[in-house]
Design a protein around this motif. Structure first.
Motif, PDB file in Angstrom:
ATOM      1  N   GLU A  81       0.823  -1.206   0.000  1.00  0.00           N
ATOM      2  CA  GLU A  81       0.000   0.000   0.000  1.00  0.00           C
ATOM      3  C   GLU A  81       0.857   1.255   0.000  1.00  0.00           C
ATOM      4  O   GLU A  81       1.911   1.276   0.621  1.00  0.00           O
ATOM      5  N   GLU A  82       0.403   2.277  -0.693  1.00  0.00           N
ATOM      6  CA  GLU A  82       1.043   3.583  -0.652  1.00  0.00           C
ATOM      7  C   GLU A  82      -0.028   4.656  -0.827  1.00  0.00           C
ATOM      8  O   GLU A  82      -1.152   4.356  -1.261  1.00  0.00           O
ATOM      9  N   ILE A 129      -3.114   3.773  -3.226  1.00  0.00           N
ATOM     10  CA  ILE A 129      -2.716   2.791  -4.233  1.00  0.00           C
ATOM     11  C   ILE A 129      -2.414   1.469  -3.528  1.00  0.00           C
ATOM     12  O   ILE A 129      -1.524   1.397  -2.679  1.00  0.00           O
ATOM     13  N   THR A 130      -3.161   0.443  -3.871  1.00  0.00           N
ATOM     14  CA  THR A 130      -2.973  -0.878  -3.273  1.00  0.00           C
ATOM     15  C   THR A 130      -2.600  -1.869  -4.360  1.00  0.00           C
ATOM     16  O   THR A 130      -3.291  -1.972  -5.382  1.00  0.00           O
ATOM     17  N   THR A 131      -1.503  -2.596  -4.147  1.00  0.00           N
ATOM     18  CA  THR A 131      -1.060  -3.605  -5.104  1.00  0.00           C
ATOM     19  C   THR A 131      -1.157  -4.982  -4.472  1.00  0.00           C
ATOM     20  O   THR A 131      -0.591  -5.225  -3.406  1.00  0.00           O
ATOM     21  N   LYS A 141      -5.822 -20.012  -5.948  1.00  0.00           N
ATOM     22  CA  LYS A 141      -6.972 -20.841  -5.564  1.00  0.00           C
ATOM     23  C   LYS A 141      -7.702 -20.246  -4.365  1.00  0.00           C
ATOM     24  O   LYS A 141      -8.937 -20.185  -4.334  1.00  0.00           O
ATOM     25  N   MET A 142      -6.934 -19.791  -3.375  1.00  0.00           N
ATOM     26  CA  MET A 142      -7.532 -19.200  -2.183  1.00  0.00           C
ATOM     27  C   MET A 142      -8.239 -17.886  -2.503  1.00  0.00           C
ATOM     28  O   MET A 142      -9.316 -17.605  -1.997  1.00  0.00           O
ATOM     29  N   MET A 143      -7.629 -17.088  -3.373  1.00  0.00           N
ATOM     30  CA  MET A 143      -8.181 -15.773  -3.718  1.00  0.00           C
ATOM     31  C   MET A 143      -9.316 -15.863  -4.743  1.00  0.00           C
ATOM     32  O   MET A 143     -10.100 -14.935  -4.907  1.00  0.00           O
ATOM     33  N   GLY A 144      -9.359 -16.976  -5.465  1.00  0.00           N
ATOM     34  CA  GLY A 144     -10.368 -17.109  -6.505  1.00  0.00           C
ATOM     35  C   GLY A 144     -10.071 -16.269  -7.722  1.00  0.00           C
ATOM     36  O   GLY A 144     -10.969 -15.923  -8.486  1.00  0.00           O
ATOM     37  N   LYS A 145      -8.791 -15.930  -7.905  1.00  0.00           N
ATOM     38  CA  LYS A 145      -8.351 -15.108  -9.037  1.00  0.00           C
ATOM     39  C   LYS A 145      -7.055 -15.670  -9.596  1.00  0.00           C
ATOM     40  O   LYS A 145      -6.263 -16.260  -8.855  1.00  0.00           O
ATOM     41  N   PRO A 146      -6.805 -15.508 -10.894  1.00  0.00           N
ATOM     42  CA  PRO A 146      -5.583 -16.053 -11.480  1.00  0.00           C
ATOM     43  C   PRO A 146      -4.319 -15.334 -11.008  1.00  0.00           C
ATOM     44  O   PRO A 146      -4.379 -14.208 -10.509  1.00  0.00           O
ATOM     45  N   VAL A 147      -3.182 -16.004 -11.182  1.00  0.00           N
ATOM     46  CA  VAL A 147      -1.880 -15.431 -10.838  1.00  0.00           C
ATOM     47  C   VAL A 147      -1.670 -14.151 -11.643  1.00  0.00           C
ATOM     48  O   VAL A 147      -1.948 -14.088 -12.847  1.00  0.00           O
ATOM     49  N   GLY A 148      -1.195 -13.114 -10.966  1.00  0.00           N
ATOM     50  CA  GLY A 148      -0.975 -11.840 -11.639  1.00  0.00           C
ATOM     51  C   GLY A 148      -0.894 -10.696 -10.655  1.00  0.00           C
ATOM     52  O   GLY A 148      -0.949 -10.890  -9.440  1.00  0.00           O
ATOM     53  N   THR A 149      -0.776  -9.488 -11.191  1.00  0.00           N
ATOM     54  CA  THR A 149      -0.698  -8.278 -10.373  1.00  0.00           C
ATOM     55  C   THR A 149      -1.993  -7.475 -10.516  1.00  0.00           C
ATOM     56  O   THR A 149      -2.461  -7.234 -11.632  1.00  0.00           O
ATOM     57  N   TYR A 150      -2.545  -7.076  -9.374  1.00  0.00           N
ATOM     58  CA  TYR A 150      -3.788  -6.306  -9.351  1.00  0.00           C
ATOM     59  C   TYR A 150      -3.520  -4.990  -8.622  1.00  0.00           C
ATOM     60  O   TYR A 150      -3.278  -4.986  -7.420  1.00  0.00           O
ATOM     61  N   LEU A 151      -3.556  -3.903  -9.355  1.00  0.00           N
ATOM     62  CA  LEU A 151      -3.288  -2.583  -8.784  1.00  0.00           C
ATOM     63  C   LEU A 151      -4.603  -1.809  -8.687  1.00  0.00           C
ATOM     64  O   LEU A 151      -5.347  -1.719  -9.660  1.00  0.00           O
ATOM     65  N   THR A 152      -4.883  -1.278  -7.495  1.00  0.00           N
ATOM     66  CA  THR A 152      -6.143  -0.585  -7.263  1.00  0.00           C
ATOM     67  C   THR A 152      -5.910   0.856  -6.833  1.00  0.00           C
ATOM     68  O   THR A 152      -5.119   1.113  -5.929  1.00  0.00           O
TER      69      THR A 152
END
Length: 337
Positions: A33-34, A43-45, A55-66
């Motif tokens: 976080e920044e 900004i949350t990465t 599998k735990m997150m229910g989302k594919p491997v990758g980077t998610y920047l919000t």
């Protein structure tokens, strides 16, 4: 309980927050976080690095920047310009990262297919089509006049609004695959409306991901995915949450109700009992209480028409900066000043 507890959200940061609130550590997932104090943007990465984390997150491997922008729904044109510049700067890093993996000749340049997902006839779902309407498209000019028909730094841009299956009878992924096969772009940039867990993030949050997109996943309407694996080229996704699950709103009200009970001498015992439930148990309780009348209902703000048009312009301005090769120039000027 963790496996049974499925909240309706497309935001990776909200999935991570859910585990943290239940004190569950997810291996293979990194959160950073920044805060940009000048522009008041958080900004949350979230980086999902392993298949177990995915599998735990229910989302594919990758980077998610919000990007969380509390005032994004306001009508301040100057502030929206700052948001566009910030968003363009982050997108530039994603695109440059992919461009460095492949060499482009000066004559050809990098070609980007922009896909505006969603149903233009349903306002909360119309973000993608509205954004595409305002883009500077250049592929036809390059084909007609050559690379010199556009600015030297600009990227070659094409776009499509594939609609939804009810309108076309085809999966969105099938349409995009066909376009990719014929036009051969170097990467795909997808824009879509998302679902959020928190009503506070509606129309105030932008998520960027290099893991592609799963259309309709946030509202339980699973369609074929648009990812690097299915398309054969890198896919960058941009999304803004415009709807929230009705159960979420009731759950938030329940949280406030519990807090009020704890301050009441007569009903304090009831509040203590409910406070003993974790987030997963509270959410499941709420879903049972509102079923079947409100279960599966999604809610959007009453001013969504105006908000969607404003946010679509903000996102389109960021993309036009990115496509013109001018993304990040304001930051560079500030550094040299």
């Amino acid at each position: 309980m963790v496996e049974k507890y499925t909240i309706r959200t497309d935001l990776a940061m909200e999935q991570k927050e859910r585990f943290e609130s239940d004190h569950v550590e997810v291996s293979g997932v990194v959160l950073e976080e920044e805060y940009d104090e000048e522009r008041e943007i958080k900004i949350t990465t979230v980086r999902i690095e392993t298949e177990n984390g995915a599998k735990m997150m229910g989302k594919p491997v990758g980077t998610y920047l919000t990007l969380e922008v509390p005032d994004m729904a306001s009508a301040d044109d100057g502030y929206h310009r700052e948001i566009s510049e910030t968003l363009a700067g982050f997108l530039e890093k994603y695109v440059e990262n992919e461009e460095t993996k492949k060499e482009y000749s000066k004559e050809k340049g990098c070609s980007i297919l922009t896909v505006g997902l969603g149903n233009r006839e349903v306002t909360p779902d119309a973000l993608g089509p509205y954004v595409v309407d305002q883009l500077n498209i250049t592929r036809h000019m390059v084909q007609e006049y050559g690379r010199y028909g556009v600015e030297e730094k600009s990227r070659i841009v094409s776009a499509i609004v594939p609609g939804v299956m009810a309108q076309t009878g085809m999966e969105t992924a099938e349409i995009v695959q066909g376009v990719v096969k014929e036009t051969k772009p170097d990467m795909i940039l997808v824009i879509d409306a998302l679902a959020a867990r928190s009503s506070k993030r509606l129309n105030r949050t932008i998520q960027i991901s290099d893991a592609g997109i799963h259309p309709g996943a946030g509202v339980g309407n699973h369609r074929s995915v648009i990812t690097k694996e299915t398309m054969g080229i890198p896919v960058i996704a941009i999304g803004v949450p415009t709807v929230v699950d009705a159960a979420t709103i009731v759950n938030d009200t329940m949280e406030n109700f519990i807090a009020a009970l704890e301050t009441s001498e007569n009903l304090k015992g009831v509040g203590v009992v409910l406070q003993g439930y974790n987030s997963a148990e509270k959410y499941e309780l709420v879903k049972e209480l509102i079923a079947p009348h409100l279960n599966g209902m999604f809610v959007t703000p009453k001013d969504i028409d105006e908000t969607i048009r404003r946010i679509s312009y903000t996102v389109s301005e960021a993309l036009n900066l990115l496509f013109s090769g001018k993304a990040g120039e304001s930051e560079k000027k500030e550094e040299t000043a």
